[in-house]
Each structure stands twice: as structure tokens, then as C-alpha cells.
Scaffold this motif. Structure first.
Motif, PDB file in Angstrom:
ATOM      1  N   THR A  95       0.818  -1.218   0.000  1.00  0.00           N
ATOM      2  CA  THR A  95       0.000   0.000   0.000  1.00  0.00           C
ATOM      3  C   THR A  95       0.851   1.267   0.000  1.00  0.00           C
ATOM      4  OG1 THR A  95      -0.154  -0.214   2.409  1.00  0.00           O
ATOM      5  CG2 THR A  95      -1.989  -1.053   1.107  1.00  0.00           C
ATOM      6  N   GLN A  96       2.155   1.122   0.190  1.00  0.00           N
ATOM      7  CA  GLN A  96       3.089   2.233   0.107  1.00  0.00           C
ATOM      8  C   GLN A  96       4.275   1.794  -0.740  1.00  0.00           C
ATOM      9  OE1 GLN A  96       2.265   5.254   1.568  1.00  0.00           O
ATOM     10  NE2 GLN A  96       0.364   4.197   2.034  1.00  0.00           N
ATOM     11  N   PRO A  97       4.691   2.575  -1.710  1.00  0.00           N
ATOM     12  CA  PRO A  97       4.039   3.776  -2.233  1.00  0.00           C
ATOM     13  C   PRO A  97       2.615   3.481  -2.700  1.00  0.00           C
ATOM     14  CG  PRO A  97       6.227   3.464  -3.205  1.00  0.00           C
ATOM     15  CD  PRO A  97       5.901   2.217  -2.484  1.00  0.00           C
ATOM     16  N   VAL A 142       0.246  19.980   5.304  1.00  0.00           N
ATOM     17  CA  VAL A 142      -0.542  20.997   4.601  1.00  0.00           C
ATOM     18  C   VAL A 142      -0.587  20.708   3.105  1.00  0.00           C
ATOM     19  CG1 VAL A 142      -0.725  23.450   4.051  1.00  0.00           C
ATOM     20  CG2 VAL A 142      -0.023  22.738   6.353  1.00  0.00           C
ATOM     21  N   VAL A 143       0.580  20.415   2.516  1.00  0.00           N
ATOM     22  CA  VAL A 143       0.629  20.228   1.066  1.00  0.00           C
ATOM     23  C   VAL A 143      -0.045  18.931   0.626  1.00  0.00           C
ATOM     24  CG1 VAL A 143       2.707  21.603   0.839  1.00  0.00           C
ATOM     25  CG2 VAL A 143       2.915  19.139   1.181  1.00  0.00           C
ATOM     26  N   ASN A 152      -0.534   9.923  -4.748  1.00  0.00           N
ATOM     27  CA  ASN A 152       0.720   9.243  -5.070  1.00  0.00           C
ATOM     28  C   ASN A 152       1.675  10.161  -5.828  1.00  0.00           C
ATOM     29  OD1 ASN A 152      -0.718   9.375  -7.462  1.00  0.00           O
ATOM     30  ND2 ASN A 152       0.020   7.412  -8.223  1.00  0.00           N
ATOM     31  N   GLY A 153       1.446  11.472  -5.756  1.00  0.00           N
ATOM     32  CA  GLY A 153       2.226  12.433  -6.524  1.00  0.00           C
ATOM     33  C   GLY A 153       3.578  12.750  -5.909  1.00  0.00           C
ATOM     34  N   VAL A 154       4.377  13.496  -6.654  1.00  0.00           N
ATOM     35  CA  VAL A 154       5.729  13.834  -6.220  1.00  0.00           C
ATOM     36  C   VAL A 154       5.707  14.662  -4.938  1.00  0.00           C
ATOM     37  CG1 VAL A 154       7.815  15.117  -6.844  1.00  0.00           C
ATOM     38  CG2 VAL A 154       6.649  13.728  -8.564  1.00  0.00           C
ATOM     39  N   ASP A 198       7.022  14.337   0.667  1.00  0.00           N
ATOM     40  CA  ASP A 198       6.577  14.224   2.052  1.00  0.00           C
ATOM     41  C   ASP A 198       7.203  13.021   2.746  1.00  0.00           C
ATOM     42  OD1 ASP A 198       5.099  16.419   1.543  1.00  0.00           O
ATOM     43  OD2 ASP A 198       3.148  15.525   1.972  1.00  0.00           O
ATOM     44  N   MET A 199       7.310  11.891   2.046  1.00  0.00           N
ATOM     45  CA  MET A 199       7.881  10.696   2.652  1.00  0.00           C
ATOM     46  C   MET A 199       9.356  10.877   2.963  1.00  0.00           C
ATOM     47  SD  MET A 199       7.589   7.765   3.946  1.00  0.00           S
ATOM     48  CE  MET A 199       5.847   7.571   3.622  1.00  0.00           C
TER      49      MET A 199
END
Length: 275
Positions: free
Chosen positions: A55-57, A203-204, A219-221, A227-228
Motif C-alpha cells: 500500500t506504500q508507495p 498541509v501540502v 501518489n504524486g511527487v 513528504d515521505m
């Protein structure tokens, strides 16, 4: 055979005795227990989310119902096993939160900071982990459901995990403020600003509720990959700093030992001031 067994047991006995001694007599045993629990939890979390359940990414938010059903079928056993582990080990987040709250109780600030953080992060496990685990487990256990319903479960699970991070935002700001106004120098000031960076990632990620493609999708950049990286670095840093705090802990009320001014430096400071 017995000689070989004895040779293997010899190095284990002192290690076991040291472990027992620390469990019984080490005055910091509760702090070390909380710290090691943190290490174990994050390793199990990584295995459950990145390796077993896949489930990640996160997969794409732009998939149609048939593709989502295919994803559930492909990850059926990984979801059940991985999230079954998380259901068993969710309580391991409590010692971590308690250790962070302890760091704030060691600071020259109001106890309200520590208690507020403890309450917020005790609740954050629901949107931050458990809700996703429950919803995806429901989808995996009933593969014969209506594809539209499976599609809804898929959306709901990932949006609950990615897009409902308000508790983490407030918690990071509380820890940041506690560090910046603390005079006991329990944690370095620069880590307070790193908490601000972690808060901004919450926030983003909020536009993930709107976008299905691009850098702001779940799942975006920006919404996941950047963030990760920030969260991974932040987590590694606070684990290291908590370890250093435990090593320096003297159960006093002022600055921790290796940061407290020595008598020589204090005398030198007074001499310079007199001149």
C-alpha cells in the motif's frame, strides 16, 4: 555435541545476564523500553505497508473499478497478513508517544504541552493508520463484492490515510513550540524548526482530496514522495535525539548533564563579566 553446545552457550550467558540486570536494576529501563519499542514498531510498519500489503508507495487514485478489484486480488494475502500484524502491534505506538511526552515534561514549559501532544497522537493512530487497515482488510476479505463498492472502499482507505493529517499537523506544532521556548535544552532548537517542516508536509498533502493525477494526487511527487523523504528523515532524527536524551538523563529538573555549564566555564564567564 555437548562441547559444541556449551561453546555456543558461553557467549550468550553474559549477554542474557546483562539483559536481566538492566531489566531489574537500570533506573532508565522504562525509557529504554519505550525507545526500543519505537525501533521495533517502525520496522514492522515498514514491512507491513511497503513489503506485504504493497500500500506504500500508494497505487494510483485514477484507476477505474475493474483495475482496483484486480489490485485487491493481487494483494489479497499481503493485505490480510500485513494489516493483521498492525492490528496486533498498534499498541506499540503508546510507548513512543509517552517517550516524546516525557521529553516535553523534562522541559521548562507547562505540562499542558506534553498532555496535549499525548492526547492528540493517541487519537492520530485512527486516521493515520487503523482506519486504512480496517477498510482495506474489509475489501480484501470480500473479493466478490460489487466492484463499485470495492472502488469506494479503495478511495476511502487511501484518502483517510493521506488526506486527514490535521492531528499530525497540530502535534508537530506543539512539539516545535515546546522545543523553541524550552530553557533546559532537552532537544536542540534546530529540531524545533524540523518539526515545522514536518507540519508543512501535512498541509501540502491536503489537495489529495481533489486531484487524481499529478504532483498533488495522493501518489504524486509532492503529496507522497517529497513528504515521505521529509517524514523519513524527521523520524530518524527524533529517534536519534530521544536516544541521546535518555543517555544524558539524570532525572533532574535543569539542563541535561552534557549541556549544563561546568564550574570552570561558569567561573570563566564571571571573570569575563567582571572585566
Amino acid at each position: 555435541m555437548s562441547t559444541a553446545v556449551t561453546a555456543l552457550e558461553r557467549p550468550c550467558r553474559p549477554l542474557f545476564r546483562r539483559f536481566v540486570w538492566h531489566c531489574r536494576y537500570n533506573p532508565k529501563r522504562e525509557l529504554w523500553f519505550a525507545w526500543w519499542t519505537t525501533i521495533v514498531f517502525y520496522n514492522v510498519f515498514a514491512v507491513a505497508f511497503f513489503v506485504l500489503s504493497r500500500t506504500q508507495p500508494p497505487p494510483s487514485p485514477g484507476w477505474d473499478p475493474p483495475r482496483v478489484v484486480q489490485w485487491f486480488n493481487h494483494n489479497h494475502y499481503g493485505i490480510l497478513v500485513g494489516f493483521g500484524m498492525m492490528f496486533l502491534l498498534t499498541g506499540m505506538t503508546a510507548p513512543t508517544n509517552a517517550l516524546i511526552a516525557y521529553s516535553m515534561r523534562r522541559m521548562s514549559i507547562s505540562p499542558a504541552f506534553a498532555y496535549s501532544y499525548l492526547v492528540l497522537y493517541s487519537l492520530s493512530a485512527i486516521p493515520g493508520m487503523l482506519l486504512m487497515c480496517i477498510v482495506l482488510t474489509v475489501g480484501a476479505m470480500r473479493p466478490d463484492r460489487d466492484p463499485q463498492l470495492v472502488f469506494w472502499l479503495y478511495d476511502f482507505a487511501f484518502l483517510s490515510f493521506i488526506g486527514t493529517m490535521g492531528v499530525f499537523l497540530i502535534g508537530s506544532l506543539i512539539w516545535m513550540l515546546a522545543i523553541l521556548i524550552d530553557r533546559n535544552r532537552v532537544l536542540p532548537k534546530w529540531f524545533g524548526y524540523l518539526n515545522l517542516c514536518n507540519a508543512l508536509t501535512e498541509v501540502v498533502v491536503s489537495p489529495a482530496w481533489i486531484f487524481k493525477r499529478g504532483v498533488l494526487a495522493w501518489n504524486g511527487v509532492i503529496a507522497w514522495w517529497i513528504d515521505m523523504v521529509v517524514f523519513g528523515f524527521y523520524t530518524g532524527v527524533f529517534i536519534l535525539l530521544l536516544r541521546q536524551m535518555i543517555g544524558r538523563e539524570d532525572f533532574g529538573t535543569g539542563p541535561l548533564p552534557d549541556l549544563a555549564p561546568t564550574e570552570h566555564s561558569a567561573a570563566a564567564h564571571m571573570a569575563e563579566k567582571a572585566q
